[in-house]
Design a protein around this motif. Structure first.
Motif, PDB file in Angstrom:
ATOM      1  N   LEU A   1      -2.724 -11.712   0.447  1.00 46.18           N
ATOM      2  CA  LEU A   1      -3.236 -10.474  -0.142  1.00 46.18           C
ATOM      3  C   LEU A   1      -2.980  -9.298   0.799  1.00 46.18           C
ATOM      4  CD1 LEU A   1      -4.896  -9.449  -2.622  1.00 46.18           C
ATOM      5  CD2 LEU A   1      -6.931  -9.721  -1.200  1.00 46.18           C
ATOM      6  N   ASN A   2      -2.611  -8.153   0.201  1.00 42.27           N
ATOM      7  CA  ASN A   2      -2.459  -6.897   0.946  1.00 42.27           C
ATOM      8  C   ASN A   2      -1.389  -6.975   2.029  1.00 42.27           C
ATOM      9  OD1 ASN A   2      -4.547  -5.664  -0.546  1.00 42.27           O
ATOM     10  ND2 ASN A   2      -6.096  -6.466   0.852  1.00 42.27           N
ATOM     11  N   ARG A   3      -0.333  -7.687   1.767  1.00 39.24           N
ATOM     12  CA  ARG A   3       0.774  -7.720   2.720  1.00 39.24           C
ATOM     13  C   ARG A   3       1.788  -6.661   2.333  1.00 39.24           C
ATOM     14  NH1 ARG A   3       4.383 -12.925   4.655  1.00 39.24           N
ATOM     15  NH2 ARG A   3       5.497 -11.809   6.300  1.00 39.24           N
ATOM     16  N   GLU A   4       2.013  -5.725   3.216  1.00 45.82           N
ATOM     17  CA  GLU A   4       2.866  -4.575   2.922  1.00 45.82           C
ATOM     18  C   GLU A   4       4.286  -5.013   2.590  1.00 45.82           C
ATOM     19  OE1 GLU A   4       4.230  -0.327   4.984  1.00 45.82           O
ATOM     20  OE2 GLU A   4       2.834  -1.680   6.002  1.00 45.82           O
TER      21      GLU A   4
ATOM     22  N   ASP B   1       4.325  -8.031  -3.484  1.00 46.69           N
ATOM     23  CA  ASP B   1       3.308  -8.091  -4.527  1.00 46.69           C
ATOM     24  C   ASP B   1       2.525  -9.391  -4.400  1.00 46.69           C
ATOM     25  OD1 ASP B   1       4.332  -5.703  -5.557  1.00 46.69           O
ATOM     26  OD2 ASP B   1       5.708  -6.760  -6.900  1.00 46.69           O
ATOM     27  N   TYR B   2       1.204  -9.301  -4.484  1.00 47.10           N
ATOM     28  CA  TYR B   2       0.378 -10.497  -4.327  1.00 47.10           C
ATOM     29  C   TYR B   2       0.468 -11.402  -5.551  1.00 47.10           C
ATOM     30  CZ  TYR B   2      -3.770 -13.440  -4.356  1.00 47.10           C
ATOM     31  OH  TYR B   2      -4.624 -14.509  -4.449  1.00 47.10           O
TER      32      TYR B   2
ATOM     33  N   GLY C   1      -5.163 -14.264   4.669  1.00 45.86           N
ATOM     34  CA  GLY C   1      -4.553 -13.581   3.531  1.00 45.86           C
ATOM     35  C   GLY C   1      -5.024 -14.131   2.208  1.00 45.86           C
TER      36      GLY C   1
ATOM     37  N   LYS D   1      -7.186 -14.331  -0.983  1.00 44.06           N
ATOM     38  CA  LYS D   1      -8.026 -13.402  -1.746  1.00 44.06           C
ATOM     39  C   LYS D   1      -9.469 -13.891  -1.773  1.00 44.06           C
ATOM     40  CE  LYS D   1      -8.324 -11.008  -6.206  1.00 44.06           C
ATOM     41  NZ  LYS D   1      -7.671 -10.812  -7.528  1.00 44.06           N
TER      42      LYS D   1
END
Length: 246
Positions: A101-104, A107-108, A197, A199
């Motif tokens: 999640l939220n890895r630049e 897309d998750y 990572g 969610k």
């Protein structure tokens, strides 16, 4: 020419890697399944993942040798030992989805193994705490006294084992994930970045502190439906991409 070529760490005793490809759960026309070291034939869409294969793309560039009109990653991850930092992400795919999640740059999309019908079965809970262990990262005799299973057991046996428990202690990525999907309380003993990572995060512990962390673990009853919804939407997106290819 194939319509779809699916590539993941296929030839392995690790159960999580065996069952983390969308090839097993969704309908794709004219599709074949390959190991990361296989020669992948010409195709319209090459789909990489899941599993911790992001370095195969970013570092080893396995997708450069594939003649595909579109290249996609599906819930890929990375595993850097001794750190919470995932590092850079492969940046030259048509669609890049990652399981963190939220890895630049990505897309998750959570691991597609959530689509297995094994998670729809009911399991009688008769084990208070169990240990689901990573076979290569666990010393013999660790957490002796708890019911145990390794991450090389058959998928259906693993899900039944986890489903019969109240709380799961694990140092396996998929142990955390699958126990969470089953609504269990999870205590994770991490050894690399791949455990950071989620969610729906577990409680984190060291080998000597897991018992104290059991009280901090919570169940996430909404996780299964959410993960399936995200994967179904991503399937539609990949099919739509395929339909743009002449």
């Amino acid at each position: 020419m194939l319509d779809f070529a699916f590539v993941n760490i296929k030839n392995t005793p690790n159960t999580g890697d065996q069952v983390c490809t969308p090839y097993l759960y969704f309908d794709f026309p004219n599709a074949e399944h390959f190991h990361v070291d296989d020669k992948v034939p010409d195709c319209k869409v090459a789909v990489y993942g899941g599993g911790a294969i992001e370095p195969y793309l970013r570092v080893h560039r396995i997708h450069d040798s594939v003649n595909a009109k579109k290249k996609v990653s599906w819930a890929i991850g990375t595993s850097r030992s001794g750190t919470k930092d995932h590092g850079e992400l492969v940046n030259d795919l048509d669609i890049c989805s990652v399981r963190e999640l939220n890895r630049e740059g990505g897309d998750y999309v959570p691991c597609v193994s959530c689509m297995s019908p094994l998670f729809d079965q009911k399991y009688e809970v008769d084990q208070e705490v169990v240990f689901y262990k990573h076979a290569k990262k666990t010393k013999d005799g660790t957490l002796e006294g708890l019911p145990q299973m390794s991450n090389r057991a058959p998928f259906d046996e693993v899900i039944e084992f986890l489903g019969r428990s109240q709380t799961v202690v694990t140092n396996s990525f998929h142990g955390v994930y699958w126990a969470t999907l089953l609504g269990k309380k999870v205590v994770c003993i991490p050894f690399s970045s791949k455990f950071y990572g989620f969610k729906y995060p577990p409680a984190y512990a060291k080998w000597e502190t897991w018992e104290r962390q059991v009280q901090k673990a919570v169940s996430h009853t909404e996780a299964l439906e959410d993960c399936r919804t995200i994967n179904a939407a991503f399937y539609d997106r990949v099919i739509a991409l395929h339909n743009t290819v002449g």
